[in-house]
Design a protein around this motif. Structure first.
Motif, mmCIF file in Angstrom:
data_model
loop_
_atom_site.group_PDB
_atom_site.id
_atom_site.type_symbol
_atom_site.label_atom_id
_atom_site.label_comp_id
_atom_site.label_asym_id
_atom_site.label_seq_id
_atom_site.Cartn_x
_atom_site.Cartn_y
_atom_site.Cartn_z
ATOM 1 N N ALA A 148 0.825 -1.208 0.000
ATOM 2 C CA ALA A 148 0.000 0.000 0.000
ATOM 3 C C ALA A 148 0.859 1.257 0.000
ATOM 4 C CB ALA A 148 -0.919 0.007 1.218
ATOM 5 N N ASP A 149 2.173 1.089 -0.012
ATOM 6 C CA ASP A 149 3.092 2.227 0.035
ATOM 7 C C ASP A 149 3.631 2.516 -1.364
ATOM 8 O OD1 ASP A 149 5.488 3.845 0.353
ATOM 9 O OD2 ASP A 149 5.378 3.382 2.488
ATOM 10 N N PRO A 150 3.276 3.649 -1.980
ATOM 11 C CA PRO A 150 3.745 3.957 -3.343
ATOM 12 C C PRO A 150 5.263 4.014 -3.438
ATOM 13 C CG PRO A 150 1.989 5.464 -2.669
ATOM 14 C CD PRO A 150 2.396 4.697 -1.443
ATOM 15 N N GLN A 151 5.934 4.520 -2.383
ATOM 16 C CA GLN A 151 7.389 4.604 -2.395
ATOM 17 C C GLN A 151 8.012 3.218 -2.452
ATOM 18 O OE1 GLN A 151 9.302 6.004 1.242
ATOM 19 N NE2 GLN A 151 10.761 7.211 0.058
ATOM 20 N N THR A 162 3.992 -5.083 -10.077
ATOM 21 C CA THR A 162 3.592 -4.405 -8.848
ATOM 22 C C THR A 162 2.082 -4.207 -8.794
ATOM 23 O OG1 THR A 162 3.873 -2.205 -9.816
ATOM 24 C CG2 THR A 162 5.793 -3.189 -8.743
ATOM 25 N N GLU A 163 1.573 -4.218 -7.565
ATOM 26 C CA GLU A 163 0.156 -3.947 -7.332
ATOM 27 C C GLU A 163 0.018 -3.005 -6.152
ATOM 28 O OE1 GLU A 163 -3.285 -6.607 -7.969
ATOM 29 O OE2 GLU A 163 -1.764 -8.183 -7.713
ATOM 30 N N GLN A 164 -0.643 -1.881 -6.372
ATOM 31 C CA GLN A 164 -0.897 -0.910 -5.316
ATOM 32 C C GLN A 164 -2.135 -1.336 -4.535
ATOM 33 O OE1 GLN A 164 0.634 2.562 -4.807
ATOM 34 N NE2 GLN A 164 -0.394 2.146 -2.869
ATOM 35 N N ALA A 165 -1.981 -1.499 -3.233
ATOM 36 C CA ALA A 165 -3.112 -1.828 -2.369
ATOM 37 C C ALA A 165 -3.547 -0.585 -1.615
ATOM 38 C CB ALA A 165 -2.729 -2.941 -1.402
ATOM 39 N N SER A 166 -4.718 -0.649 -1.026
ATOM 40 C CA SER A 166 -5.243 0.488 -0.283
ATOM 41 C C SER A 166 -5.013 0.356 1.212
ATOM 42 C CB SER A 166 -6.741 0.646 -0.555
ATOM 43 O OG SER A 166 -7.447 -0.536 -0.181
ATOM 44 N N SER A 167 -4.730 -0.840 1.687
ATOM 45 C CA SER A 167 -4.581 -1.091 3.122
ATOM 46 C C SER A 167 -3.943 -2.457 3.307
ATOM 47 C CB SER A 167 -5.943 -1.066 3.816
ATOM 48 O OG SER A 167 -6.763 -2.116 3.309
ATOM 49 N N ASP A 168 -3.601 -2.810 4.547
ATOM 50 C CA ASP A 168 -3.078 -4.146 4.817
ATOM 51 C C ASP A 168 -4.127 -5.215 4.499
ATOM 52 O OD1 ASP A 168 -0.696 -3.080 5.628
ATOM 53 O OD2 ASP A 168 -0.726 -3.920 7.650
ATOM 54 N N GLU A 169 -5.380 -4.904 4.764
ATOM 55 C CA GLU A 169 -6.442 -5.847 4.432
ATOM 56 C C GLU A 169 -6.504 -6.085 2.930
ATOM 57 O OE1 GLU A 169 -11.303 -6.322 5.028
ATOM 58 O OE2 GLU A 169 -10.208 -4.680 6.001
ATOM 59 N N ASP A 170 -6.299 -5.016 2.171
ATOM 60 C CA ASP A 170 -6.289 -5.146 0.709
ATOM 61 C C ASP A 170 -5.041 -5.878 0.239
ATOM 62 O OD1 ASP A 170 -7.364 -4.780 -1.855
ATOM 63 O OD2 ASP A 170 -6.247 -2.904 -2.151
ATOM 64 N N VAL A 171 -3.912 -5.659 0.921
ATOM 65 C CA VAL A 171 -2.699 -6.427 0.596
ATOM 66 C C VAL A 171 -2.991 -7.917 0.736
ATOM 67 C CG1 VAL A 171 -0.350 -6.993 1.331
ATOM 68 C CG2 VAL A 171 -1.058 -4.608 1.206
ATOM 69 N N THR A 172 -3.623 -8.295 1.837
ATOM 70 C CA THR A 172 -3.977 -9.701 2.071
ATOM 71 C C THR A 172 -4.841 -10.238 0.936
ATOM 72 O OG1 THR A 172 -3.920 -9.318 4.461
ATOM 73 C CG2 THR A 172 -5.063 -11.294 3.695
ATOM 74 N N SER A 173 -5.849 -9.472 0.544
ATOM 75 C CA SER A 173 -6.743 -9.897 -0.531
ATOM 76 C C SER A 173 -5.994 -10.072 -1.845
ATOM 77 C CB SER A 173 -7.873 -8.875 -0.701
ATOM 78 O OG SER A 173 -8.721 -9.221 -1.771
ATOM 79 N N LYS A 174 -5.112 -9.154 -2.158
ATOM 80 C CA LYS A 174 -4.365 -9.212 -3.414
ATOM 81 C C LYS A 174 -3.359 -10.363 -3.419
ATOM 82 C CE LYS A 174 -4.793 -4.525 -5.271
ATOM 83 N NZ LYS A 174 -6.142 -4.324 -4.798
ATOM 84 N N MET A 186 7.392 -16.102 -7.230
ATOM 85 C CA MET A 186 7.625 -15.465 -5.926
ATOM 86 C C MET A 186 6.620 -14.340 -5.743
ATOM 87 S SD MET A 186 11.092 -13.629 -4.480
ATOM 88 C CE MET A 186 11.074 -12.609 -3.005
ATOM 89 N N ILE A 187 6.031 -14.279 -4.569
ATOM 90 C CA ILE A 187 5.108 -13.205 -4.214
ATOM 91 C C ILE A 187 5.658 -12.519 -2.973
ATOM 92 C CG2 ILE A 187 2.763 -12.616 -3.494
ATOM 93 C CD1 ILE A 187 1.830 -15.187 -4.926
ATOM 94 N N THR A 188 5.811 -11.207 -3.061
ATOM 95 C CA THR A 188 6.299 -10.410 -1.940
ATOM 96 C C THR A 188 5.203 -9.447 -1.526
ATOM 97 O OG1 THR A 188 8.577 -10.520 -2.735
ATOM 98 C CG2 THR A 188 8.060 -8.781 -1.151
ATOM 99 N N ALA A 189 4.882 -9.421 -0.243
ATOM 100 C CA ALA A 189 3.836 -8.539 0.264
ATOM 101 C C ALA A 189 4.366 -7.737 1.445
ATOM 102 C CB ALA A 189 2.612 -9.346 0.681
ATOM 103 N N HIS A 190 3.916 -6.495 1.530
ATOM 104 C CA HIS A 190 4.419 -5.547 2.519
ATOM 105 C C HIS A 190 3.254 -5.018 3.356
ATOM 106 C CE1 HIS A 190 5.753 -1.131 3.223
ATOM 107 N NE2 HIS A 190 6.242 -1.882 4.198
ATOM 108 N N PHE A 191 3.390 -5.110 4.700
ATOM 109 C CA PHE A 191 2.330 -4.732 5.628
ATOM 110 C C PHE A 191 2.820 -3.607 6.549
ATOM 111 C CE2 PHE A 191 1.593 -9.007 4.249
ATOM 112 C CZ PHE A 191 0.214 -9.165 4.188
ATOM 113 N N GLN A 192 1.914 -2.668 6.866
ATOM 114 C CA GLN A 192 2.337 -1.470 7.598
ATOM 115 C C GLN A 192 1.535 -1.172 8.867
ATOM 116 O OE1 GLN A 192 1.902 1.026 3.899
ATOM 117 N NE2 GLN A 192 3.919 1.772 4.517
ATOM 118 N N ASP A 193 0.445 -1.875 9.112
ATOM 119 C CA ASP A 193 -0.431 -1.498 10.221
ATOM 120 C C ASP A 193 0.209 -1.691 11.595
ATOM 121 O OD1 ASP A 193 -2.393 -0.643 8.557
ATOM 122 O OD2 ASP A 193 -3.712 -2.391 8.808
#
Length: 578
Positions: A148-151, A162-174, A186-193
């Motif tokens: 969810a972080d554009p940077q 790349t896929e832009q998510a709106s939140s950690d919940e959206d990251v999970t869904s994607k 390989m799938i890399t996911a980034h969480f910020q909450d």
């Protein structure tokens, strides 16, 4: 500590049962990629198949907090995981992006150049992302990066979808959607909450907001792993799941837990779980960091000193004979609020200690601090100079270090050898210095100077021997306290000052054979009760004993069978489950 979660008890029970089914169902299907007997991945005989990787990065999750939370999904993974609650992010990082870049490139900040959250100094052209390493080896690799972080996406988005998510919940869904693709590598996911929760309340389970965020992340990981297990060809694939925090968070830990090493810095305390059903459980805990040194110690700051005022002073001349000098030092923060000092003396025997030390009145010797290091400096009747401990053995901050100088004769020439915490540091030829005798008294602490050189350190366990201590004896005894009469070189002991406080007359007793007691510059120097470690390994050494942020790419490319090239200059290592 009571666990808090946003799911009710029934859902949690059902979820735990599902997680157990997910991972037990495929235990026999995975083939171990990293073998048990060899750490050099370039020498590994890897069994080929369809290896794939799921990398989940969470910001702000302190390893100790995740450990104490005992979250249900992570707990289910541990029997088949290489895991640590004491892994480390970069101690020198000044922003979270520095730690992201470690995880994505496999090199530290000194190489990739991202020190804070400003990417303008990055060297990703020289040290590209793991995604580029993988696609350069196999252009058919299918890689996904979700955040969810554009940077995050902008700076690491080369050679990966790349896929832009709106939140950690959206990251999970994607991530769950991405796992439906048959050909993903390989799938890399980034969480910020979790990071947001820590900044809002505090980085500790005692804060409900932070605790809830950790449990929510654990639940999101469970949802993702359930989707992983539902892949149509899952039984023919070999998945490595890496879950790690990019960094911890600021929190004041209890003083009883503070060992004054990098492991007592909550901001760099991370957790790492590397899971495969083919793995055995391997727990990587906090390493052994040394022996405790307890007692009441005098703080030699400003102009404080202890001086020998008896006729025994000539015993501590170095002349042109063999000798060994040992002293323990625990630095405090100085006037610049750091542990770097400009030339203050620790122990010496000369009239004065100042710039321009080629003058005759400077005859004698001194051991002094210099920046993060230490120096042996002396002037004899025919020359002068100094031998400086080098950068590879800096003095550890805020904990005890043992400094040792050995003077010896070899093949008609004279040398000094420097040791830090029992390890050889540097040798210098001092033949041209001549006789280093001085009529001035032995001093521990401040030497007279016209300069502004002042230390702030506890000094203790000072010893002077009239022999060149062999290297194996230096290594064996440096990190011990005191001198046992059964010591093999006890007969050569010229003085031993524990420096564990003075008597009411301001005397510091010599417990060696000559009773050369020292007198304090002023009676009544205060003492401090300390209970710290001696000779703890350096941060660099300690960091090699636990997983670090830049170890993640090394583990992944080994799993994916990407040959590691020496010219990549990766800093990370591969961890084995045996």
């Amino acid at each position: 500590m009571k666990k808090k979660t946003k799911v009710n008890a029934i859902k949690l029970l059902v979820f735990s049962l599902i997680a157990t089914s997910v991972f037990n169902s495929c235990n026999q299907e995975f083939t171990k990629i990293i073998p048990s007997g060899e750490e050099d991945e370039e020498l590994v005989d890897i069994e080929y198949g369809q290896p794939k990787v799921l990398l989940l990065i969470v910001d702000g999750a302190r390893g100790q907090s995740v450990r104490d939370a005992k979250t249900p999904v992570f707990t289910q993974l541990l029997p088949q995981a290489i895991h640590s609650w004491s892994s480390l992010s970069e101690e020198g990082a000044q922003g979270i992006a520095a730690n992201w870049t470690d995880i994505i490139t496999g090199v530290g900040i000194n190489k990739h150049g991202v020190v804070d959250n400003d990417f303008s100094t990055n060297k990703l052209d020289l040290y590209p992302t793991i995604f580029s390493r993988i696609t350069n080896f196999n252009s058919d690799s299918k890689l996904a990066l979700i955040s969810a972080d554009p940077q995050f996406l902008e700076n690491y988005g080369n050679d990966v979808t790349t896929e832009q998510a709106s939140s950690d919940e959206d990251v999970t869904s994607k991530v769950k959607t991405a796992l439906q693709a048959d050909d993903c590598t390989m799938i890399t996911a980034h969480f910020q909450d979790v990071q947001r929760a820590g900044l809002e309340s505090g980085f500790d389970l005692s804060f409900d907001t932070y605790s809830d965020a950790i449990y929510t992340f654990d639940s999101q990981v469970g949802d993702i792993l359930e989707s992983l297990n539902q892949r149509e060809n899952f039984d023919q694939e070999k998945w490595l799941v890496v879950i790690t925090s990019s960094q911890g968070g600021e929190f004041t830990i209890p003083e009883s837990e503070n060992d004054n090493t990098v492991f007592s810095e909550p901001a760099v305390n991370t957790f790492t779980i590397m899971y495969s059903p083919s793995y055995s459980s391997k727990f990587i805990g906090k390493p052994y960091i040394g022996n405790k040194f307890s007692g009441e110690f005098m703080r030699f700051n400003d102009t404080k000193y202890a001086e020998l005022q008896s006729n025994e002073n000539e015993l501590y001349n170095l002349g042109d004979e063999d000798f060994t000098i040992e002293i323990k030092v625990k630095k405090n923060r100085g006037s610049n609020n750091n542990y770097r000092f400009s030339h203050p003396s620790l122990i010496g025997k000369r009239e004065t200690w100042q710039g321009g030390w080629d003058q005759e009145l400077m005859n004698g010797w001194v051991i002094h601090l210099s920046d993060n290091f230490w120096v042996f400096n002396a002037r004899g009747d025919t020359g002068y100079g100094e031998i400086k401990a080098d950068e590879n053995q800096r003095l550890n901050d805020a904990t005890w270090n043992t400094i040792t100088v050995v003077g010896l004769q070899r093949e008609g020439e004279r040398f000094v050898r420097l040791y830090t915490n029992g390890e050889f540091n540097r040798e210098g030829n001092i033949t041209g210095w001549g006789n280093m005798d001085s009529d001035w008294p032995l001093r521990i602490g401040f030497l007279p100077t016209r300069e502004g050189w002042r230390s702030d350190a506890y000094l203790a366990d000072a010893k002077i021997w009239k022999i060149a201590m062999p290297e194996d004896m230096v290594a064996q005894y440096s990190c011990e306290v005191g001198v046992d009469p059964n010591h093999p070189y006890y007969d050569y002991l010229a003085g031993y000052w524990p420096l564990m406080g003075a008597n009411s007359e301001g005397m510091v007793f010599d417990e060696g054979p000559f009773g050369a007691n020292l007198t304090l510059g002023e009676a009544g120097y205060p003492t401090t009760l300390l209970n710290d470690y001696i000779c703890t390994p350096s941060t660099e050494e300690l960091g090699q004993l636990v997983p670090r942020t830049f170890d993640v790419p090394a583990q992944i490319i080994s799993w994916l069978k990407v040959p590691r090239q020496l010219n990549w200059q990766l800093d990370g290592r591969v961890w084995l489950d045996k």
